[in-house]
Structures are given as C-alpha cells and as structure tokens.
Design a protein around this motif. Structure first.
Motif, PDB file in Angstrom:
ATOM      1  N   UNK A 247      60.075  44.226  29.865  1.00 49.98           N
ATOM      2  CA  UNK A 247      60.288  45.279  30.848  1.00 49.98           C
ATOM      3  C   UNK A 247      60.853  44.663  32.126  1.00 49.98           C
ATOM      4  N   UNK A 248      61.592  45.448  32.936  1.00 51.48           N
ATOM      5  CA  UNK A 248      62.119  44.907  34.200  1.00 51.48           C
ATOM      6  C   UNK A 248      60.999  44.467  35.132  1.00 51.48           C
ATOM      7  N   UNK A 249      61.327  43.526  35.989  1.00 51.71           N
ATOM      8  CA  UNK A 249      60.306  42.985  36.892  1.00 51.71           C
ATOM      9  C   UNK A 249      59.771  44.033  37.861  1.00 51.71           C
ATOM     10  N   UNK A 250      60.546  45.128  38.110  1.00 54.26           N
ATOM     11  CA  UNK A 250      60.089  46.168  39.027  1.00 54.26           C
ATOM     12  C   UNK A 250      58.863  46.910  38.498  1.00 54.26           C
ATOM     13  N   UNK A 251      58.611  46.810  37.188  1.00 55.77           N
ATOM     14  CA  UNK A 251      57.496  47.539  36.582  1.00 55.77           C
ATOM     15  C   UNK A 251      56.209  46.726  36.569  1.00 55.77           C
ATOM     16  N   UNK A 252      56.197  45.540  37.166  1.00 59.68           N
ATOM     17  CA  UNK A 252      55.024  44.664  37.084  1.00 59.68           C
ATOM     18  C   UNK A 252      53.777  45.337  37.631  1.00 59.68           C
ATOM     19  N   UNK A 253      53.916  46.057  38.739  1.00 61.33           N
ATOM     20  CA  UNK A 253      52.738  46.685  39.350  1.00 61.33           C
ATOM     21  C   UNK A 253      52.198  47.843  38.521  1.00 61.33           C
ATOM     22  N   UNK A 254      52.980  48.337  37.559  1.00 67.05           N
ATOM     23  CA  UNK A 254      52.531  49.456  36.721  1.00 67.05           C
ATOM     24  C   UNK A 254      51.888  49.001  35.419  1.00 67.05           C
ATOM     25  N   UNK A 255      51.820  47.685  35.178  1.00 69.83           N
ATOM     26  CA  UNK A 255      51.299  47.155  33.928  1.00 69.83           C
ATOM     27  C   UNK A 255      49.934  46.536  34.138  1.00 69.83           C
TER      28      UNK A 255
END
Length: 414
Positions: A247-255
């Motif tokens: 997944x893109x790095x922008x989604x890190x806080x959603x994982x």
C-alpha cells in the motif's frame, strides 16, 4: 474624251467595297452593305444583358431561399421521438470504505522435499497428491551399508563396556592403574559416538514429512539415484495462507495489526474471504515508497491455493451521509467527469416533457457498483444510467422500464 474612274466606296469596317458586277474571292456576290454600329445600340444591348443576368440571379436566390425554408420547416415539424433511458436517483447512505490493493496468496508452510545425502531410491511409500501427517515416511534410500556399520559398532560398544567394567573391578582392588580404566572409557565413548553418527546417516536416508500437508506430483521413481538437494515432491500446508500486498506510504496511519481484510480472487467470483493483518513491514520500500503488509487467512475449506492473485480490501470505518449514484451514470472524459440529469418541463405545445442536462461532477471512491459524488449533484436528482451515447444537451427522453446495465446476481460459468 477621257472617262473618270468611278469613286471608291468603303464598307462599315473600312474595307473598299466591291465594284458593281465584281464578285468576292469566294465567288459569291457581295451582300447588302451593313449599317454601322452606333454607340446607342451598344448601350441598349448592354442594358438588356444586365437585366437578363439580374433576373437569373433573382430567380436563383429565390430558389435557394425557398429550399432552405422548406428544409427548415421539415426538420422543425419532424422532431425525433424521445430517447428511452434508464434513470436512477442520487441517494444518501452510509458507504463502506476500503484501501484496495493487489496481493499474492502464499502458503504459511511450504517446501520442496529433497534428500540430505545421495543414494538409490528403494521405496516410495506415498502417492502424488496424498495428504500426510508430520513424521510419515516419504522416501527410503538404500542404507544397507550404514545398517551393517551400525551392527558392527554395537558389537564394539558391548565389548568396550565389558572391558570397562572388568578394569573398574581391577582398579577397585588396586590391581591395575587408573590409566587403563580411562583408556577403555574413551574407547566406549568413541564407539557410542560412531553409533550416533551412523544412526544419523540412516535417519537421513529415510525422508519423512516435517509437517501436515498435501503432497504434489512425485518427481522420482524406485531405482533412481538421487543427489543431494534433488527435487522429490512438494509439501504444502493449505490450512493457513498468507496474503502479501503493498500500500502507499500515505496509508500507514490507517493500518494496524489485527485489522480486517477482505479478499477475493478470479477463481472464486462473488465470494469474499476474511483475513487479518498480522505483519506490517517496519521499513518502507525506497524504490516504490510502499508499505509491505501480510495478512493471515484461514483456508480450512481449501478454496484458495498459493500463488493466486488476490484483490485485497483493507476495511476502514464506514463513511456516513455520502451521496452516491450508480457507477454507469458517470461519463469519464479527458475534459472532466459529468452526468446527464433528467429535468421535467413542457414542450412547445404545453405538454409535460422530460429533458436532460449535462452536469459536471466530482467523483470519489467506488464500491459495489456505486460511485461517491462529492460535488455537482444533490439528493433526489435523477441521472441517466444507460443510453448516454445517444443523448445531447436538452434532448428529450422517456424513462425505460429496466436498466440493461444492471449486473446479474450470478455470472454464467463456462
């Protein structure tokens, strides 16, 4: 008495006239003399020519005007019938949110069975595709030499034990030095070590299943000589699978570990499998700026296989109060996205009429054949979901009975 010559006469063009009784060079008698063209006659002829041309131009212009008016009246009185289209309302609902990705299914435990030592195959107690338990024998290599060495070592060990006990008794009575006892103790230890080494070689020539699983296609036969590391068969545990995706790095806080993941594959259309995120790679890939994620899937039903491509949806909290329309209603172009909105009105005769207006929109996420509309529409607007290719702005339409673009509940199987 002399006679004077007759006077010369000229024609209207300045040539001398023929004398009386004289013939023309062609043998024809000369005609009557032409009257000279005067300036007045030239003007009259020019005026007549202009009048004729003016009449012809006026006639041509009148014909073209009549034809244009006839064509205009024809199209004005022969409007095409309204186009049948399927309509749907823009509705507000709670929309599920996902992070989508493409993943690969991998086995939690999978290996290629191979021998640790070379040897000749003497027994294969399994069949291709069989299900085995941990410890079940798979291949027996020829170990006759090692078995014989083991018998010899056991005999040596028994002799070393007897000698050791005898010298221990002698040592107790002070009849022998301690060095003899130590010597026979070392002989016994060495013999036992050689026995263990031979037993290990024998164990290596009996290849067993390291865990429960399903075997693949057998690659050897009885009598084959196999070298170290040669492929014998694959063993796979299908009860639990991994799904690896990025997944893109922008989604890190959603994982987060333990987050729910929905998975579907082309081999199982219309069916979702539930998995759980078990590992998030602590490092972000420098080349793609992506995060590697691994989810664990319970596959006791054996519906999935390692190596499959998987459509992955990481479940996020749902988004309430979202305006949505069917995805087929949106016309995607390089100039922007738009939809046709049905508007009620009246025609020239005062009758109720339904027309369409092209409306630019800003779309969001797509899910379950629906698309989120962020700008351009309001709840209750009716949009065209099929038949847009035949439409233009302000075109008359009539609602169709059904939508031919509605996907079937079950897909046909080949």
């Amino acid at each position: 008495m002399t006679l004077d010559p007759p006077p010369k006469t000229e024609t209207s063009f300045g040539h001398p006239a023929a004398a009386p009784g004289h013939q023309t060079p062609h043998g024809q008698p000369p005609g009557p003399p032409r009257k000279p063209v005067t300036r007045g006659r030239l003007i009259v002829r020019l005026v007549i020519t202009v009048i004729i041309l003016a009449l012809l131009g006026a006639a041509l212009y009148g014909f073209n005007s009549f034809r244009a008016k006839a064509i205009s009246d024809f199209f004005a009185n022969n409007k095409p019938p309204p186009t049948p289209v399927a309509l749907a309302e823009a509705t507000v609902q709670t929309v599920p949110k996902y992070l989508t990705a493409i993943g690969t299914v991998a086995a939690a435990r999978q290996l290629t069975v191979a021998p640790e030592v070379a040897g000749r195959v003497v027994q294969i107690p399994f069949e291709s595709g069989a299900t085995v338990k941990a410890g079940d024998p798979l291949v027996q290599l020829n170990d006759a030499t090692e078995q014989a060495d083991l018998l010899a070592l056991r005999a040596q060990a028994r002799l070393a034990e007897l000698n050791l006990e005898r010298y221990r008794d002698l040592r107790r009575s002070q009849a022998t030095p301690q060095s003899n006892v130590d010597q026979y103790q070392a002989q016994l230890d060495e013999t036992n070590a050689n026995m263990k080494r031979t037993q290990a070689l024998i164990a290596q020539k009996l290849i067993k299943a390291p865990f429960d699983g399903e075997l693949g296609i057998r690659q050897i036969n009885v009598g084959d000589y196999v070298n170290t590391g040669a492929t014998i068969v694959t063993l796979t545990d299908l009860s639990q699978l991994y799904v690896n995706f990025s997944l893109p790095e922008q989604t890190l806080t959603k994982l987060s570990v333990g987050q729910k993941v929905l998975i579907n594959t082309d081999a199982t259309p219309g069916r979702d499998f539930e998995a759980t995120i078990t590992t998030i790679e602590p490092q972000i890939t420098a080349d793609t700026r992506a995060i590697k994620v691994q989810a664990t899937l319970d596959n006791r039903g054996r519906a999935l296989r390692p190596g499959m491509f998987a459509n992955v949806r990481v479940v996020l909290p749902p988004q309430p109060n979202t305006l949505t329309i069917p995805e087929t209603a949106v016309d995607y172009t390089v100039y922007g996205d738009s939809v046709f909105v049905a508007v009620s009105g009246k025609d020239a005769e005062g009758k109720e009429q339904l027309t369409v207006k092209r409306q630019p929109v800003k779309v969001g996420d797509r899910t379950e054949n629906k698309v989120e509309i962020r700008e351009g529409l309001k709840p209750g607007d009716r949009v065209v979901v099929s038949g847009q290719l035949k439409l233009s702005n302000d075109a008359a339409v009539v609602p169709a009975e059904g939508n031919p673009l509605t996907p079937p509940k079950t897909l046909p199987q080949n």
